[in-house]
Design a protein around this motif. Structure first.
Motif, PDB file in Angstrom:
ATOM      1  N   MET A 286       0.843  -1.181   0.000  1.00  0.00           N
ATOM      2  CA  MET A 286       0.000   0.000   0.000  1.00  0.00           C
ATOM      3  C   MET A 286       0.888   1.244   0.000  1.00  0.00           C
ATOM      4  O   MET A 286       1.827   1.345   0.777  1.00  0.00           O
ATOM      5  CB  MET A 286      -0.910  -0.019   1.224  1.00  0.00           C
ATOM      6  N   GLU A 287       0.590   2.190  -0.868  1.00  0.00           N
ATOM      7  CA  GLU A 287       1.373   3.413  -0.962  1.00  0.00           C
ATOM      8  C   GLU A 287       0.983   4.395   0.133  1.00  0.00           C
ATOM      9  O   GLU A 287      -0.161   4.414   0.585  1.00  0.00           O
ATOM     10  CB  GLU A 287       1.138   4.064  -2.321  1.00  0.00           C
ATOM     11  N   LYS A 288       1.938   5.209   0.511  1.00  0.00           N
ATOM     12  CA  LYS A 288       1.685   6.239   1.515  1.00  0.00           C
ATOM     13  C   LYS A 288       0.839   7.347   0.886  1.00  0.00           C
ATOM     14  O   LYS A 288       1.109   7.800  -0.220  1.00  0.00           O
ATOM     15  CB  LYS A 288       3.006   6.807   2.033  1.00  0.00           C
ATOM     16  N   CYS A 289      -0.197   7.763   1.583  1.00  0.00           N
ATOM     17  CA  CYS A 289      -1.115   8.778   1.074  1.00  0.00           C
ATOM     18  C   CYS A 289      -0.479  10.173   1.157  1.00  0.00           C
ATOM     19  O   CYS A 289       0.155  10.520   2.150  1.00  0.00           O
ATOM     20  CB  CYS A 289      -2.410   8.769   1.874  1.00  0.00           C
ATOM     21  N   GLU A 290      -0.645  10.946   0.108  1.00  0.00           N
ATOM     22  CA  GLU A 290      -0.280  12.361   0.135  1.00  0.00           C
ATOM     23  C   GLU A 290      -1.558  13.113   0.470  1.00  0.00           C
ATOM     24  O   GLU A 290      -2.322  13.493  -0.411  1.00  0.00           O
ATOM     25  CB  GLU A 290       0.289  12.785  -1.217  1.00  0.00           C
ATOM     26  N   HIS A 291      -1.783  13.270   1.772  1.00  0.00           N
ATOM     27  CA  HIS A 291      -3.056  13.781   2.288  1.00  0.00           C
ATOM     28  C   HIS A 291      -3.463  15.117   1.666  1.00  0.00           C
ATOM     29  O   HIS A 291      -2.636  15.985   1.421  1.00  0.00           O
ATOM     30  CB  HIS A 291      -2.992  13.960   3.799  1.00  0.00           C
TER      31      HIS A 291
ATOM     32  N   LYS B  69      -8.429  11.668  -0.160  1.00  0.00           N
ATOM     33  CA  LYS B  69      -7.857  10.506  -0.844  1.00  0.00           C
ATOM     34  C   LYS B  69      -8.029   9.205  -0.068  1.00  0.00           C
ATOM     35  O   LYS B  69      -8.427   8.199  -0.626  1.00  0.00           O
ATOM     36  CB  LYS B  69      -6.384  10.768  -1.141  1.00  0.00           C
ATOM     37  N   CYS B  70      -7.710   9.224   1.243  1.00  0.00           N
ATOM     38  CA  CYS B  70      -7.758   7.977   2.016  1.00  0.00           C
ATOM     39  C   CYS B  70      -8.845   7.975   3.092  1.00  0.00           C
ATOM     40  O   CYS B  70      -9.011   6.989   3.803  1.00  0.00           O
ATOM     41  CB  CYS B  70      -6.399   7.698   2.662  1.00  0.00           C
ATOM     42  N   LEU B  71      -9.563   9.100   3.238  1.00  0.00           N
ATOM     43  CA  LEU B  71     -10.658   9.255   4.204  1.00  0.00           C
ATOM     44  C   LEU B  71     -10.210   9.208   5.668  1.00  0.00           C
ATOM     45  O   LEU B  71     -11.005   8.935   6.544  1.00  0.00           O
ATOM     46  CB  LEU B  71     -11.764   8.235   3.948  1.00  0.00           C
ATOM     47  N   GLU B  72      -8.934   9.491   5.931  1.00  0.00           N
ATOM     48  CA  GLU B  72      -8.458   9.585   7.312  1.00  0.00           C
ATOM     49  C   GLU B  72      -9.009  10.865   7.932  1.00  0.00           C
ATOM     50  O   GLU B  72      -9.081  11.905   7.288  1.00  0.00           O
ATOM     51  CB  GLU B  72      -6.930   9.626   7.342  1.00  0.00           C
ATOM     52  N   TYR B  73      -9.418  10.781   9.201  1.00  0.00           N
ATOM     53  CA  TYR B  73      -9.940  11.936   9.924  1.00  0.00           C
ATOM     54  C   TYR B  73      -8.920  12.415  10.938  1.00  0.00           C
ATOM     55  O   TYR B  73      -8.230  11.605  11.564  1.00  0.00           O
ATOM     56  CB  TYR B  73     -11.229  11.563  10.667  1.00  0.00           C
ATOM     57  N   ILE B  74      -8.831  13.750  11.118  1.00  0.00           N
ATOM     58  CA  ILE B  74      -7.996  14.315  12.177  1.00  0.00           C
ATOM     59  C   ILE B  74      -8.790  15.407  12.880  1.00  0.00           C
ATOM     60  O   ILE B  74      -9.670  16.044  12.291  1.00  0.00           O
ATOM     61  CB  ILE B  74      -6.658  14.890  11.661  1.00  0.00           C
ATOM     62  N   ASP B  75      -8.498  15.611  14.157  1.00  0.00           N
ATOM     63  CA  ASP B  75      -9.101  16.686  14.946  1.00  0.00           C
ATOM     64  C   ASP B  75      -8.016  17.654  15.376  1.00  0.00           C
ATOM     65  O   ASP B  75      -6.956  17.237  15.854  1.00  0.00           O
ATOM     66  CB  ASP B  75      -9.785  16.133  16.202  1.00  0.00           C
ATOM     67  N   LYS B  76      -8.276  18.935  15.202  1.00  0.00           N
ATOM     68  CA  LYS B  76      -7.387  19.979  15.687  1.00  0.00           C
ATOM     69  C   LYS B  76      -8.092  20.585  16.902  1.00  0.00           C
ATOM     70  O   LYS B  76      -9.201  21.114  16.782  1.00  0.00           O
ATOM     71  CB  LYS B  76      -7.156  21.036  14.611  1.00  0.00           C
ATOM     72  N   VAL B  77      -7.461  20.497  18.074  1.00  0.00           N
ATOM     73  CA  VAL B  77      -8.095  20.913  19.325  1.00  0.00           C
ATOM     74  C   VAL B  77      -7.383  22.140  19.883  1.00  0.00           C
ATOM     75  O   VAL B  77      -6.155  22.177  19.963  1.00  0.00           O
ATOM     76  CB  VAL B  77      -8.053  19.775  20.368  1.00  0.00           C
TER      77      VAL B  77
END
Length: 57
Positions: free
Chosen positions: A1-6, A36-44
């Protein structure tokens, strides 16, 4: 699996405010997702203040 360029895109903001006596506790959570990969992040961001901080708006 290739690394995602978010490529993150803004999704939602949640704001929380709790009475903490003299100062109130403010917390802002910004949610982003990668197109691209549907990863979620939260900035708090959080802190205590008598009035609303600029970043809370």
């Amino acid at each position: 699996m290739e690394k995602c360029e978010h490529k993150f895109v803004y999704l939602d903001t949640k704001r929380l405010r709790e009475n903490a006596g003299y100062n109130d506790h403010f917390k802002r959570i910004d949610t982003f997702f990668c197109e691209k990969c549907l990863e979620y992040i939260d900035k708090v961001q959080e802190g205590y203040a008598r009035g609303k901080p600029d970043w809370y708006l």
